[in-house]
Scaffold this motif. Structure first.
Motif, PDB file in Angstrom:
ATOM      1  N   GLU A   1       4.882   0.310   7.815  1.00 55.48           N
ATOM      2  CA  GLU A   1       6.210   0.036   7.271  1.00 55.48           C
ATOM      3  C   GLU A   1       6.402   0.742   5.932  1.00 55.48           C
ATOM      4  O   GLU A   1       5.492   0.788   5.103  1.00 55.48           O
ATOM      5  N   VAL A   2       7.604   1.306   5.728  1.00 54.03           N
ATOM      6  CA  VAL A   2       7.920   1.963   4.458  1.00 54.03           C
ATOM      7  C   VAL A   2       8.120   0.891   3.392  1.00 54.03           C
ATOM      8  O   VAL A   2       8.969   0.013   3.536  1.00 54.03           O
ATOM      9  N   HIS A   3       7.346   0.980   2.319  1.00 57.79           N
ATOM     10  CA  HIS A   3       7.394  -0.035   1.268  1.00 57.79           C
ATOM     11  C   HIS A   3       7.698   0.553  -0.107  1.00 57.79           C
ATOM     12  O   HIS A   3       7.743  -0.184  -1.090  1.00 57.79           O
ATOM     13  N   TYR A   4       7.903   1.857  -0.194  1.00 49.99           N
ATOM     14  CA  TYR A   4       8.043   2.485  -1.502  1.00 49.99           C
ATOM     15  C   TYR A   4       9.259   3.400  -1.542  1.00 49.99           C
ATOM     16  O   TYR A   4       9.684   3.941  -0.512  1.00 49.99           O
ATOM     17  N   ALA A   5       9.805   3.568  -2.750  1.00 51.93           N
ATOM     18  CA  ALA A   5      11.029   4.352  -2.925  1.00 51.93           C
ATOM     19  C   ALA A   5      10.842   5.813  -2.541  1.00 51.93           C
ATOM     20  O   ALA A   5      11.807   6.497  -2.207  1.00 51.93           O
ATOM     21  N   ASP A   6       9.600   6.303  -2.587  1.00 48.81           N
ATOM     22  CA  ASP A   6       9.367   7.704  -2.231  1.00 48.81           C
ATOM     23  C   ASP A   6       9.226   7.901  -0.726  1.00 48.81           C
ATOM     24  O   ASP A   6       8.931   8.999  -0.262  1.00 48.81           O
ATOM     25  N   GLY A   7       9.443   6.835   0.052  1.00 53.88           N
ATOM     26  CA  GLY A   7       9.374   6.939   1.500  1.00 53.88           C
ATOM     27  C   GLY A   7       7.988   6.704   2.070  1.00 53.88           C
ATOM     28  O   GLY A   7       7.792   6.805   3.283  1.00 53.88           O
ATOM     29  N   SER A   8       7.020   6.384   1.217  1.00 57.80           N
ATOM     30  CA  SER A   8       5.654   6.179   1.688  1.00 57.80           C
ATOM     31  C   SER A   8       5.513   4.838   2.399  1.00 57.80           C
ATOM     32  O   SER A   8       6.101   3.835   1.986  1.00 57.80           O
TER      33      SER A   8
ATOM     34  N   TYR B   1       3.238   1.569   3.622  1.00 56.95           N
ATOM     35  CA  TYR B   1       2.249   0.739   2.932  1.00 56.95           C
ATOM     36  C   TYR B   1       0.839   1.306   3.109  1.00 56.95           C
ATOM     37  O   TYR B   1       0.063   1.400   2.152  1.00 56.95           O
ATOM     38  N   GLY B   2       0.506   1.707   4.330  1.00 60.39           N
ATOM     39  CA  GLY B   2      -0.831   2.236   4.588  1.00 60.39           C
ATOM     40  C   GLY B   2      -1.101   3.535   3.855  1.00 60.39           C
ATOM     41  O   GLY B   2      -2.194   3.744   3.313  1.00 60.39           O
ATOM     42  N   GLU B   3      -0.115   4.438   3.847  1.00 61.78           N
ATOM     43  CA  GLU B   3      -0.277   5.714   3.142  1.00 61.78           C
ATOM     44  C   GLU B   3      -0.617   5.487   1.675  1.00 61.78           C
ATOM     45  O   GLU B   3      -1.544   6.089   1.125  1.00 61.78           O
ATOM     46  N   LYS B   4       0.178   4.623   1.032  1.00 58.25           N
ATOM     47  CA  LYS B   4      -0.005   4.403  -0.400  1.00 58.25           C
ATOM     48  C   LYS B   4      -1.315   3.677  -0.688  1.00 58.25           C
ATOM     49  O   LYS B   4      -1.976   3.952  -1.701  1.00 58.25           O
ATOM     50  N   THR B   5      -1.704   2.759   0.193  1.00 59.89           N
ATOM     51  CA  THR B   5      -2.969   2.046  -0.006  1.00 59.89           C
ATOM     52  C   THR B   5      -4.141   3.017   0.037  1.00 59.89           C
ATOM     53  O   THR B   5      -5.052   2.970  -0.802  1.00 59.89           O
ATOM     54  N   ILE B   6      -4.122   3.927   1.005  1.00 58.12           N
ATOM     55  CA  ILE B   6      -5.187   4.928   1.115  1.00 58.12           C
ATOM     56  C   ILE B   6      -5.188   5.844  -0.102  1.00 58.12           C
ATOM     57  O   ILE B   6      -6.237   6.140  -0.689  1.00 58.12           O
ATOM     58  N   GLU B   7      -4.009   6.297  -0.492  1.00 51.80           N
ATOM     59  CA  GLU B   7      -3.906   7.201  -1.639  1.00 51.80           C
ATOM     60  C   GLU B   7      -4.472   6.556  -2.898  1.00 51.80           C
ATOM     61  O   GLU B   7      -5.235   7.171  -3.650  1.00 51.80           O
ATOM     62  N   ARG B   8      -4.118   5.300  -3.131  1.00 53.04           N
ATOM     63  CA  ARG B   8      -4.593   4.608  -4.329  1.00 53.04           C
ATOM     64  C   ARG B   8      -6.086   4.326  -4.258  1.00 53.04           C
ATOM     65  O   ARG B   8      -6.786   4.360  -5.279  1.00 53.04           O
ATOM     66  N   ALA B   9      -6.577   4.043  -3.062  1.00 54.67           N
ATOM     67  CA  ALA B   9      -8.010   3.786  -2.913  1.00 54.67           C
ATOM     68  C   ALA B   9      -8.821   5.025  -3.278  1.00 54.67           C
ATOM     69  O   ALA B   9      -9.860   4.931  -3.952  1.00 54.67           O
ATOM     70  N   VAL B  10      -8.357   6.193  -2.855  1.00 52.50           N
ATOM     71  CA  VAL B  10      -9.057   7.438  -3.190  1.00 52.50           C
ATOM     72  C   VAL B  10      -9.023   7.671  -4.698  1.00 52.50           C
ATOM     73  O   VAL B  10     -10.017   8.072  -5.309  1.00 52.50           O
TER      74      VAL B  10
END
Length: 405
Positions: free
Chosen positions: A280-287, A289-298
Motif C-alpha cells: 500500500e502507498v503510504h508516503y507522499a512520494d508515492g512509495s 510501505y514495504g519500499e520505504k521500510t526496506i530503504e530505511r532498513a538499509v
C-alpha cells in the motif's frame, strides 16, 4: 546539470519518445553511495517507477533537466509496453572506450539500440521481447521489463541500430548464458513479485552472494537465529507494533543480503510478516510501505555480512533499535536533503526577484508614456470636419486606453 547528460530527443528511438513513461532523476547519497532517485519532471517532487501519476512525456522530462529540476531523465518499464532493458555494468573504460569481451558479445547479439550509461562505465541495451522467467541479474548483467526505470543518456553507441529491434531469440539466449545460473552459481537476484524500484545503476551495499535458501540457513543458525526465525514465522511478540517488527526483520535481512533491496523484498514476501499493507502507498512520494521500510532498513544498517568472518547480525546491531551511527547517518542524509531544497528555494527566490524588477521597469515605462501622451497636443488639421472628428476620435480612444490602466 553537466553537459554529459544533455539529450536531443531526435537522437532517441521513437519507441521511447512516443510513450508518456518518463521521469527525471536526482543523484543522492544514501548509505555512503550515490543513488539515482526518480523525480516527477512536471512538479519537481518525488517520482516513482510504480506510480504513473508521476510520469510524463519525453519533452517535459528533458525540459526539467535543462531547467535544473533534475540531473537526468529515465524511462519507466511497464507491463503495458513490449520493452526490455539490459544493463551492463563495469564493462567499459570511460577514458579509452575499451569494452570487455562479454559485454561486446551481448551488445552484438542483441543488435538493438544501445547507449553508454551515465557513469560511462557500462551500456544500456533496449530490445522488444519478453524476459524469460527466472533470475534477472547475475554479476554485472541485469535485465528488467517492469516497475523499474532506465536512466537514458542519448549517448548512442555508433555500431548499434538507432531503433529498438525485436530480439526475443537473442534475449532468451543471453538470459540463459549470462543471467540464469547453473546449480554451482550463487547468484541471487530473482525478479521479485513487486520489485523494489531501481534506476538500473543501483548496486547492493556489500558484495554478498547467497542463495535464498543458504541465506535462511545461515541466518537461523546464527547466535541471534532464534529472533530471525520468530520474525520469519510472523511472530512479533515483544515489539510495540508489527511495523516495528517489520523494521527489525528488514534490518536483519539487510545485514544478510548485503543491502540487496530486491532480495530483501523477495524474502520478506515469503515470511509470515507479509500483509496487504506491504504494497500500500503510504508516503507522499508515492512509495509503498514495504519500499520505504526496506530503504530505511538499509540506511540504518552500518555493516553487512562478510562470508570471510564469523560476524553475525548481533555484532552490528542489525535489529532496528537505533545505534548512534545510524542516527548520525540519518541526520547527514536529512542535512543533505535540506541543502538541496534550500538551493532550490534560493534559485526560485532569485528568479522571482528578477521578475519583480522587470515588472517595476514595465510599470515605470507605462507611467512615462502616459506623461508624454498627456503633454502632447492633438494635431489640428484644416481638413474636413469628418477628418477632424476621426482624428479626435482616434486620439481620444488612445488616451482613454492609457488612462484606463
Amino acid at each position: 546539470m553537466s553537459d554529459e547528460f544533455g539529450i536531443d530527443l531526435d537522437d532517441l528511438p521513437a519507441e521511447l519518445c512516443e510513450r508518456e513513461q518518463w521521469v527525471g532523476w536526482w543523484v543522492e547519497e544514501r548509505g555512503g553511495k550515490e543513488t539515482k532517485v526518480p523525480v516527477n519532471a512536471e512538479t519537481g517532487g518525488f517520482g516513482s517507477a510504480t506510480d504513473a501519476v508521476t510520469w510524463t512525456d519525453a519533452t517535459t522530462a528533458v525540459d526539467a533537466v535543462e531547467s535544473g529540476e533534475a540531473d537526468g531523465v529515465g524511462f519507466v518499464f511497464t507491463d503495458d509496453d513490449p520493452l526490455v532493458g539490459v544493463d551492463l555494468d563495469d564493462c567499459r573504460d570511460p577514458e579509452t572506450g575499451a569494452v570487455e569481451e562479454d559485454a561486446r558479445d551481448i551488445v552484438e547479439r542483441l543488435d538493438s539500440y544501445t547507449e553508454v550509461s551515465p557513469s560511462g562505465t557500462g551500456f544500456h541495451v533496449l530490445v522488444e521481447g519478453e524476459l524469460p522467467e527466472g533470475r534477472n541479474r547475475r554479476g554485472s548483467v541485469e535485465c528488467y521489463e517492469t516497475a523499474r526505470f532506465f536512466t537514458v543518456t542519448g549517448d548512442h553507441v555508433d555500431a548499434t541500430p538507432t531503433r529498438i529491434a525485436r530480439r526475443q531469440d537473442a534475449l532468451r539466449g543471453i538470459h540463459r548464458e549470462y543471467v540464469q545460473p547453473g546449480d554451482e552459481d550463487g547468484a541471487t537476484d530473482d525478479v521479485a513479485a513487486a520489485p523494489v524500484e531501481s534506476s538500473g545503476d543501483a548496486t547492493p551495499m556489500s558484495d554478498v552472494d547467497l542463495e535464498d535458501e543458504e541465506l535462511l540457513e545461515k541466518a537461523m543458525a546464527a547466535s541471534n537465529g532464534g529472533k530471525f526465525k520468530r520474525l520469519w514465522n510472523g511472530r512479533f511478540g515483544g515489539y510495540d507494533s508489527q511495523s516495528e517488527a517489520d523494521m527489525a526483520f528488514c534490518c536483519l535481512l539487510a545485514f544478510w543480503t548485503g543491502g540487496d533491496q530486491a532480495q530483501m523484498d523477495r524474502l520478506f514476501r515469503e515470511s509470515g510478516l507479509l500483509r496487504e499493507k506491504w504494497d500500500e502507498v503510504h508516503y507522499a512520494d508515492g512509495s509503498a510501505y514495504g519500499e520505504k521500510t526496506i530503504e530505511r532498513a538499509v540506511q540504518q544498517t552500518s555493516e553487512f555480512y562478510d562470508p570471510g568472518t564469523s560476524q553475525t547480525a548481533d555484532d552490528v546491531e542489525a535489529d532496528g533499535q537505533g545505534a548512534a551511527s545510524r542516527a548520525d547517518r540519518g541526520e547527514a542524509y536529512l542535512r543533505e536533503k535540506n541543502r538541496v531544497l534550500a538551493d532550490r528555494v534560493e534559485t526560485l527566490e532569485a528568479t522571482l526577484e528578477e521578475k519583480n524588477d522587470r515588472i517595476e521597469e514595465l510599470e515605470a515605462t507605462v507611467e512615462r508614456l502616459k506623461s508624454e501622451l498627456d503633454a502632447v497636443e492633438p494635431e489640428t488639421d484644416t481638413g474636413t470636419e469628418r477628418g477632424d472628428e476621426s482624428e479626435s476620435s482616434v486620439w481620444g480612444r488612445t488616451k482613454g486606453w492609457f488612462e484606463s490602466d
